[in-house]
Design an enzyme around this catalytic site. Structure first.
Site, PDB file in Angstrom:
ATOM      1  N   ASP A  31     117.923  29.740 -34.024  1.00 37.11           N
ATOM      2  CA  ASP A  31     116.695  29.205 -34.597  1.00 37.11           C
ATOM      3  C   ASP A  31     116.045  28.355 -33.521  1.00 37.11           C
ATOM      4  O   ASP A  31     116.614  27.349 -33.085  1.00 37.11           O
ATOM      5  CB  ASP A  31     117.029  28.367 -35.833  1.00 37.11           C
ATOM      6  CG  ASP A  31     115.827  27.711 -36.472  1.00 37.11           C
ATOM      7  OD1 ASP A  31     114.731  27.680 -35.864  1.00 37.11           O
ATOM      8  OD2 ASP A  31     115.974  27.204 -37.598  1.00 37.11           O
ATOM      9  N   ASN A  58     109.092  31.100 -25.320  1.00 34.75           N
ATOM     10  CA  ASN A  58     108.194  32.132 -25.816  1.00 34.75           C
ATOM     11  C   ASN A  58     108.157  32.196 -27.343  1.00 34.75           C
ATOM     12  O   ASN A  58     107.181  32.674 -27.909  1.00 34.75           O
ATOM     13  CB  ASN A  58     108.643  33.495 -25.255  1.00 34.75           C
ATOM     14  CG  ASN A  58     107.809  34.630 -25.772  1.00 34.75           C
ATOM     15  OD1 ASN A  58     106.607  34.681 -25.569  1.00 34.75           O
ATOM     16  ND2 ASN A  58     108.450  35.559 -26.467  1.00 34.75           N
ATOM     17  N   TYR A 122      98.082  25.945 -35.994  1.00 35.03           N
ATOM     18  CA  TYR A 122      98.579  26.711 -34.852  1.00 35.03           C
ATOM     19  C   TYR A 122      97.937  26.199 -33.565  1.00 35.03           C
ATOM     20  O   TYR A 122      98.620  25.937 -32.571  1.00 35.03           O
ATOM     21  CB  TYR A 122      98.281  28.201 -35.036  1.00 35.03           C
ATOM     22  CG  TYR A 122      98.577  29.014 -33.806  1.00 35.03           C
ATOM     23  CD1 TYR A 122      99.887  29.379 -33.501  1.00 35.03           C
ATOM     24  CD2 TYR A 122      97.561  29.403 -32.935  1.00 35.03           C
ATOM     25  CE1 TYR A 122     100.165  30.117 -32.351  1.00 35.03           C
ATOM     26  CE2 TYR A 122      97.837  30.135 -31.795  1.00 35.03           C
ATOM     27  CZ  TYR A 122      99.137  30.486 -31.506  1.00 35.03           C
ATOM     28  OH  TYR A 122      99.415  31.211 -30.373  1.00 35.03           O
ATOM     29  N   LYS A 126      99.731  24.395 -30.256  1.00 34.33           N
ATOM     30  CA  LYS A 126      99.648  24.930 -28.897  1.00 34.33           C
ATOM     31  C   LYS A 126      98.964  23.944 -27.953  1.00 34.33           C
ATOM     32  O   LYS A 126      99.310  23.855 -26.767  1.00 34.33           O
ATOM     33  CB  LYS A 126      98.944  26.289 -28.888  1.00 34.33           C
ATOM     34  CG  LYS A 126      99.783  27.397 -29.523  1.00 34.33           C
ATOM     35  CD  LYS A 126     101.131  27.529 -28.835  1.00 34.33           C
ATOM     36  CE  LYS A 126     101.944  28.686 -29.369  1.00 34.33           C
ATOM     37  NZ  LYS A 126     103.159  28.939 -28.592  1.00 34.33           N
TER      38      LYS A 126
END
Length: 163
Positions: A31, A58, A122, A126
């Site tokens: 995880d 990634n 999101y 980022k």
């Protein structure tokens, strides 16, 4: 070490097959947002391969998530995978990367620096990853460890629509 390589059942099956065909490739199921899994994964890679030269963060989580429908667990999941996970892995990997003057590559996304409706969480995760990357690039530089970011063109777990 590349995280997120087993996304989806098809990818996991392909990765398993690839690892059987090449002794230089292996995988660890983990995880990406778990502190215990971060330490275990890094230890396992070093045990199997004798060293760790590159960490590629990634693994990513993303969702089309309009603000009016954003729930606490969805927000936590996105930040846990996109911000906390890379932090945990980088911390666990740093001693090994210092030993070989290695590299950390954080995979960000276009929306880390571009606004879009329904992608605020999101995008914020980022943007945080990109800023952490800039800060991390300053910290282990004296030990020869490089830290950079690459960009994914659209959110992890989503498909690009054309036409």
């Amino acid at each position: 070490m590349i995280t997120g390589g087993g996304a989806g059942i098809g990818h996991a099956a392909a990765l398993q097959q690839l690892s059987w065909e090449s002794p230089r490739i292996s995988y660890v199921l983990a995880d990406a947002s778990s502190a215990d899994d971060a330490v275990h994964t890094v230890s396992e890679v070093v045990q199997r391969h004798g060293r760790l030269e590159v960490l590629v963060n990634n693994a990513g989580a993303g969702a089309i998530l309009p603000l009016a429908k954003a729930g606490l667990q969805q927000m936590r999941d996105i930040f846990a995978t996109n911000v906390i996970g890379p932090s945990l892995l980088a911390t666990a990997a740093l001693p090994y990367l210092k030993a070989v003057r290695g590299t950390i590559v954080n995979i960000s996304g276009t929306f880390g620096h571009k606004a879009a409706p329904a992608l605020s969480h999101y995008a914020a995760s980022k943007a945080a990853l990109e800023h952490m990357t800039r800060c991390w690039a300053l910290e282990p530089a004296a030990d020869g460890v490089r830290v950079n970011a690459g960009t994914r063109p659209y959110p992890a777990g989503t498909t690009r629509r054309t036409g």
